[in-house]
Design a protein around this motif. Sequence first.
Motif, PDB file in Angstrom:
ATOM      1  N   ASP A 164       3.678   7.251  10.252  1.00 29.30           N
ATOM      2  CA  ASP A 164       3.283   7.398   8.844  1.00 29.30           C
ATOM      3  C   ASP A 164       3.326   8.854   8.401  1.00 29.30           C
ATOM      4  O   ASP A 164       2.778   9.195   7.361  1.00 29.30           O
ATOM      5  N   GLN A 170       2.380   6.334  -7.223  1.00 30.84           N
ATOM      6  CA  GLN A 170       1.366   7.221  -7.800  1.00 30.84           C
ATOM      7  C   GLN A 170       1.749   8.687  -7.634  1.00 30.84           C
ATOM      8  O   GLN A 170       1.517   9.510  -8.515  1.00 30.84           O
ATOM      9  N   ALA A 171       2.360   9.009  -6.495  1.00 27.67           N
ATOM     10  CA  ALA A 171       2.692  10.409  -6.206  1.00 27.67           C
ATOM     11  C   ALA A 171       3.933  10.883  -6.955  1.00 27.67           C
ATOM     12  O   ALA A 171       3.991  12.032  -7.415  1.00 27.67           O
ATOM     13  N   SER A 229       0.822  -1.210   0.000  1.00 22.17           N
ATOM     14  CA  SER A 229       0.000   0.000   0.000  1.00 22.17           C
ATOM     15  C   SER A 229       0.860   1.265   0.000  1.00 22.17           C
ATOM     16  O   SER A 229       0.614   2.202  -0.773  1.00 22.17           O
ATOM     17  N   ILE A 230       1.894   1.287   0.854  1.00 27.39           N
ATOM     18  CA  ILE A 230       2.793   2.448   0.923  1.00 27.39           C
ATOM     19  C   ILE A 230       3.527   2.624  -0.403  1.00 27.39           C
ATOM     20  O   ILE A 230       3.659   3.739  -0.925  1.00 27.39           O
ATOM     21  N   ARG A 236       2.583   1.650  -3.417  1.00 25.26           N
ATOM     22  CA  ARG A 236       1.659   2.127  -4.461  1.00 25.26           C
ATOM     23  C   ARG A 236       1.443   3.639  -4.346  1.00 25.26           C
ATOM     24  O   ARG A 236       1.421   4.347  -5.363  1.00 25.26           O
ATOM     25  N   LYS A 237       1.260   4.126  -3.130  1.00 26.39           N
ATOM     26  CA  LYS A 237       1.052   5.565  -2.930  1.00 26.39           C
ATOM     27  C   LYS A 237       2.270   6.356  -3.395  1.00 26.39           C
ATOM     28  O   LYS A 237       2.141   7.413  -4.016  1.00 26.39           O
ATOM     29  N   GLN A 238       3.463   5.848  -3.066  1.00 25.59           N
ATOM     30  CA  GLN A 238       4.697   6.525  -3.496  1.00 25.59           C
ATOM     31  C   GLN A 238       4.813   6.528  -5.016  1.00 25.59           C
ATOM     32  O   GLN A 238       5.178   7.541  -5.619  1.00 25.59           O
TER      33      GLN A 238
END
Length: 300
Positions: free
Chosen positions: A128, A97-98, A90-91, A93-95
């Motif tokens: 976090d 995408q950003a 999850s972490i 994927r967020k990185q």
Amino acid sequence: MKKYSSVIFKTKILGEKTVVLCGPDGHKYLFSNEQKLFTAFLPHSMQMLFLSYQASAPIEISREAESKIISSPGFLKPEALVRYLGKMDSITRKQMQAYWEGKDEVKAFPLAKTLTLSLACRFFLGSDNPERIARLVSNFDDVTLGMHSIPLSFPGTTFYRANKAAAAICKELGIVIREKRARMAEGEQAQDILSHTILATDPSGKHMTDAEIAGKIMGLLVAGYSQVATAMTFFMKYVGQRPDIYAKILTEQIEVATAKKAGELLDWDDIQKMKYSWNVIYEVMRLTPPNPGSFQRGPD
């Protein structure tokens, strides 16, 4: 190695008299005698960067006890990935995408370091906070460079910048420690390495001070920060140079991805299917070891 020997030779590294063991035979001898003939050792320049070594009358916790602190939450055991894979995915994927998706150009190493530190802060500190992590990245870079520099601490030197960065990291970690203590006092369970370090005691029952805890946690974060990011970056470099290998990795990853439901995170079974990808990263680390060596103190 070219000048002296590809097997063993004597020299000085960062001002310390050092015997350098090279190659598989030397490594086997060294690590098969760890805690027998050899113990882990930090050169003076590295010791100066970690407050736990500077504290007056520091708490005496053996390497065995430190190992138990680190392993007790189960973070550093392979089976721990079963529990943490989803959050790590999850972490990541967020990185991606950003900072990665839709960009014409990305700088792999800085982004790999940000990702590595984000994961480390989450699982070692239970934090976090992206702003906190962003503040720490540049400081960790300076500390990593300073650990391998001559310990001359005056303005303009690498070691001076590293000392300032180490102080800034420990100040930030001090805030994290106080926040963690407050939550633990309210009943939060020990679920990360920081919590277990706070609870650790020496044989007399004395706890570590916040400065000592900050120094040890900083050492743990520094140890994994640049090495993991370096391995990730060289993986991308070497695979980018070999389209044939890239194609095989991509095929394997697509097979794993298509077997997942939309939005479903990675699990341990998925990792087990990535055999070719794992073999590639092992080969990358063989070609370019992310850790060039470690210091051990032998018998006098």
